[in-house]
Design a protein around this motif. Sequence first.
Motif, PDB file in Angstrom:
ATOM      1  N   SER A 193     -15.967  -9.855  -9.589  1.00 36.16           N
ATOM      2  CA  SER A 193     -16.243  -8.210  -9.490  1.00 36.16           C
ATOM      3  C   SER A 193     -15.474  -7.612  -8.067  1.00 36.16           C
ATOM      4  N   GLY A 194     -14.984  -6.407  -8.566  1.00 35.21           N
ATOM      5  CA  GLY A 194     -14.380  -5.721  -7.253  1.00 35.21           C
ATOM      6  C   GLY A 194     -13.440  -6.223  -6.406  1.00 35.21           C
ATOM      7  N   MET A 195     -12.828  -7.239  -6.883  1.00 38.35           N
ATOM      8  CA  MET A 195     -11.641  -7.835  -6.129  1.00 38.35           C
ATOM      9  C   MET A 195     -10.260  -7.151  -6.267  1.00 38.35           C
ATOM     10  N   TRP A 196      -9.328  -7.312  -5.235  1.00 35.36           N
ATOM     11  CA  TRP A 196      -8.047  -7.084  -5.015  1.00 35.36           C
ATOM     12  C   TRP A 196      -7.237  -8.377  -5.172  1.00 35.36           C
ATOM     13  N   LEU A 197      -6.451  -8.658  -6.325  1.00 34.18           N
ATOM     14  CA  LEU A 197      -5.771  -9.868  -6.284  1.00 34.18           C
ATOM     15  C   LEU A 197      -4.377  -9.533  -6.414  1.00 34.18           C
ATOM     16  N   GLN A 198      -3.697 -10.225  -5.571  1.00 32.63           N
ATOM     17  CA  GLN A 198      -2.265  -9.880  -5.484  1.00 32.63           C
ATOM     18  C   GLN A 198      -1.290 -10.875  -5.017  1.00 32.63           C
ATOM     19  N   HIS A 199       0.059 -11.018  -5.413  1.00 33.40           N
ATOM     20  CA  HIS A 199       0.886 -11.960  -4.891  1.00 33.40           C
ATOM     21  C   HIS A 199       0.509 -13.403  -5.038  1.00 33.40           C
ATOM     22  N   LEU A 200       0.085 -13.636  -6.367  1.00 33.22           N
ATOM     23  CA  LEU A 200      -0.476 -15.108  -6.841  1.00 33.22           C
ATOM     24  C   LEU A 200       0.341 -15.552  -7.975  1.00 33.22           C
ATOM     25  N   LYS A 201       0.392 -16.670  -8.448  1.00 32.15           N
ATOM     26  CA  LYS A 201       1.069 -17.138  -9.758  1.00 32.15           C
ATOM     27  C   LYS A 201       0.206 -16.394 -10.942  1.00 32.15           C
TER      28      LYS A 201
END
Length: 725
Positions: A304-312
């Motif tokens: 929860s509350g995560m920022w996920l970016q520039h991953l596959k």
Amino acid sequence: MYRTTAAHVRRMPAIGAAVALAAGMLVTLAPAAHAASGATLPFTSVEAESASTTGTRIGPDHTQGSLASEASGRQAVRLAAGQRVEFTVPRAANAVNVAYSVPEGRSGSLNVYVNGTRLARTLPVTAKYSYVDTGWITGSRTHHFYDNARMLLGRDVQAGDRIAFEAAGTQVTVDVADFEQVAAAAAQPAGSVSVVSKGADPGGSGDSTQAFRDAIAAARGGVVWIPPGDYRLTSSLNGVQNVTLRGAGSWHSVVHTSRFIDQTGSSGGVHIKDFAVVGEVTERVDSSPDNFVNGSLGPDSSVSGMWLQHLKVGLWLTGNNDNLVVENNRVLDTTADGLNLNGSAKGVRVRNNFLRNQGDDALAMWSLNSPDTGSSFENNTISQPNLANGIAIYGGTDLTVRGNLISDTNALGSGIAISNQEFLDPFSPLAGTITVDGNTLVRTGALNPNWNHPMGALRVDSYDSAIDATVNITDTTITDSPYSAFEFVSGGGQGRQVRGVNVTGATVRNTGTVVVQAETPGAASFRDVTATQVGSAGVYNCPYPASSGAFTLTDGGGNSGWAGTWADCSTWPQPGQGNPAPDPNRNLAKGRPATATGSQDVYTPGKAVDGDPGTYWESADNAFPQALTVDLGSSSAVRRVVLKLPPSAAWGARTQTVTVLGSTDGSAYSTVVGAQGYRFDPATGNTATVSLPSGTNLRYLRLSVSANTGWPAGQFSEVEAYLAN
């Protein structure tokens, strides 16, 4: 979907809630007695094309491979160096995220102005994470043109203030800006183990991998604290169980790694919250686990509350993730899926997340090895998946897709796909009840380059096996679909049945072509489905292959605005063209579903409507009467029927005794022309013509053969039906 094999090519002939854009701001409007679709978000988005600019507005455009086609709203603003776009701030904010694109291979920056005053900081922009090629996926082109960049403004701004972005060093296309009031960094929880106390470097220079591992080991049963800062991990974490990993907020605690957790199993109780994981994935390599989570967090876990970016992939979940909750996260700029429940998921809840710019399905359930069961995607907001679907359900049992807002899908995808496409075995097809409720789809659906025809906003697809589950589609709003609203198809081109579908309470506005696009045999019921501004016709009903059978639409009442049927199955309706008047000299039977009381070997009913006079239908021998029935797709004033046998002289002359019957519903048939003998002679083309009486109106044309002087069976190489005498 994150595929490990090439996509299949379909071999076919080349032939809820409302959403408004008010002052360039996406606003969700709830219909009566139904909650608004999409996530409750901490930011407000404003479209660049609604802002003032010295640049050039591009779009709208739905063409695969164009810059505008991947933009939110299919429009954006292109800035040459020195040009700017100025937004009116919609809410109190101290931070902004900008979705943008720069030309391939280029980098630069955006100068930022608040109420005319330039900030000392600039917003870096780059093409590093864009322009992805996936040549092994049939039909794909270079895609993933946009990226996202964020900054804390260092000051508070209020609604009505002005923030401008000025291109510096390169051309920049600005798509949308997200304005947010970011809370101050949270304090360290009492009793937690800080990664800094184990040697992590919050400045980002040192490798913090071992410090994270040591903190996790020390905090087993408790909390690992990730203070504000930037942390660099050079390898993935594993053995993570019975622990909470918590940051000071996703704008404050940032972990830089392309592989955060990679483990095949866990005893569970893992809770990950309130920080960012930003990777360095610049291309899609399906054999590499370049994911935030790859594998299992174990039962009773949460993210929860995560920022996920520039991953596959954000989360690629296998093994035991029972009762996992994934909520209140942002997943941006992945080269493949945002999240994929890759089989075995039980009771997983994915809710209130925001996903933008995925390179494949934004959210997917894929029932590989064992079925996903009792799991749901609820109240998520999904924008701009650029190579697949917004939400895809590939097999599984008793699954729910509820209250989601999905917009701007691009090539190879629908807003929502309910599918039996396997990709790999063992696969568990759809079973039980699939609930698709209260979803809003805006500008979804796309032209599939493999099929050379459109995919609908909401697609039900018996790709590799018939659909026998109950699929309940309720309270759906479909707005501005470039093509069709509801599509029923067998994407593998084999004509597998779609059954058990109930569509109730849908609102369709401004669909480009048709409301229902039926391309495979089966049946669906429709109740309280209303449509306005339909581009071509209400229904396209042309199952493929032609011999596969019919698709039956059951009118449950309360439907309006989509009564007409597309007349010509040899052509595809084009957006906005209307339904042209039928050609009286067009063969209405060609390519239509045909059935018979019996047939011999390869001489199947479809051979009588395939347009090839050299192939033919032949009934069972010595079993008169025998009948061939053709579904013309809609009731038509047929005036002439032409019957043919192969023109070869090897076919001796013969007389067949034929009765012509007709029906408007496929159940009650009446005699149109009584039994008569029709002479077929190769010397005159082996053709017989039957004139139908004035006033004849039929959808189902039945030819009952009671005698044949040349062979003890009914035989036709072509059955043709015309409006003209």
